[in-house]
Enzyme design. Sequence first.
Site, PDB file in Angstrom:
ATOM      1  N   LYS A 196       4.040   1.098  19.279  1.00 20.97           N
ATOM      2  CA  LYS A 196       2.630   0.721  19.789  1.00 20.97           C
ATOM      3  C   LYS A 196       2.436  -0.777  19.748  1.00 20.97           C
ATOM      4  O   LYS A 196       2.565  -1.504  18.678  1.00 20.97           O
ATOM      5  CB  LYS A 196       1.609   1.522  18.946  1.00 20.97           C
TER       6      LYS A 196
ATOM      7  N   ASP B  82     -12.941  11.878  14.548  1.00 20.60           N
ATOM      8  CA  ASP B  82     -13.096  12.090  16.113  1.00 20.60           C
ATOM      9  C   ASP B  82     -11.644  12.988  16.209  1.00 20.60           C
ATOM     10  O   ASP B  82     -10.854  12.540  17.146  1.00 20.60           O
ATOM     11  CB  ASP B  82     -12.731  10.743  16.693  1.00 20.60           C
TER      12      ASP B  82
END
Length: 367
Positions: free
Chosen positions: A56, A153
């Site tokens: 990433k 979340d």
Amino acid sequence: MSSPPPARSGFYRQEVTKTAWEVRAVYRDLQPVGSGAYGAVCSAVDGRTGAKVAIKKLYRPFQSELFAKRAYRELRLLKHMRHENVIGLLDVFTPDETLDDFTDFYLVMPFMGTDLGKLMKHEKLGEDRIQFLVYQMLKGLRYIHAAGIIHRDLKPGNLAVNEDCELKILDFGLARQADSEMTGYVVTRWYRAPEVILNWMRYTQTVDIWSVGCIMAEMITGKTLFKGSDHLDQLKEIMKVTGTPPAEFVQRLQSDEAKNYMKGLPELEKKDFASILTNASPLAVNLLEKMLVLDAEQRVTAGEALAHPYFESLHDTEDEPQVQKYDDSFDDVDRTLDEWKRVTYKEVLSFKPPRQLGARVSKETPL
């Protein structure tokens, strides 16, 4: 125009979807996998082990103090996690040779292949797979919660799954109120606990248990359980199933606005969960009734849910690694951009890879 300096020794440069990547030479065959609000991900092969990894690259992590703070927190959280059901770091590196030049860093994690959202779109999951996936979610959450972190979340898109149905939780502890302001991305409310949606009160780790309940119900029925069009509609959808809460619960709400709103609602009876969850086993229904409770204080914890008879065939107490509390006192300090850079650079350089780098680790790596 002068050409850019050559790649750092032991690194190579490649353009990936119009972005320059400069990665360690051991990571070969960079292929774009996806991108989100904060960064892009490529798959690669670790030349030392042959293992597929995900790399990433954060978009300009030091463009502002807010972005720098988030990048630092993501790095520290990933460094802290060593559990088979929670994504952790295999490596972190920067092509920049000094603190003065430091502008980018790359996070290397296990490559998982897909996520639960995509998996559910493509196939109807059988009871055994649902049970195994929910079990892994709860094991990962128990570990994250023991570290003192709330995910906030949890949704199908941040539950990574590989071809062996092994699951890892992504993006834990990163959902902060500032996110939508920073990126313009709309946060999906469908899996969020009512106390988070309406900011009712200081919330606890059981907000994540609510999300697991929503995800489990969706796996069973193939449909999103609570699909509100805005936050008040979301609450109405929830109460059609849970019923309206008792007056004693409403009194405990910290916000007067929320109290008045709740008092003005028509009274709704709790629905029989078995009627909504057609085809679910009685034990699955019973577990969901303990997770999807409007009153957060009455909701089961991850540990209690794991001890539920629904998981009897899977439960293994030997398997649980110890975790140190995550110290987040560093994350919310006010720092200048240069200070954020300095502490992040230090975290990148101090990283020690897990002992079996890139290898398949069956038991958790000790901290």
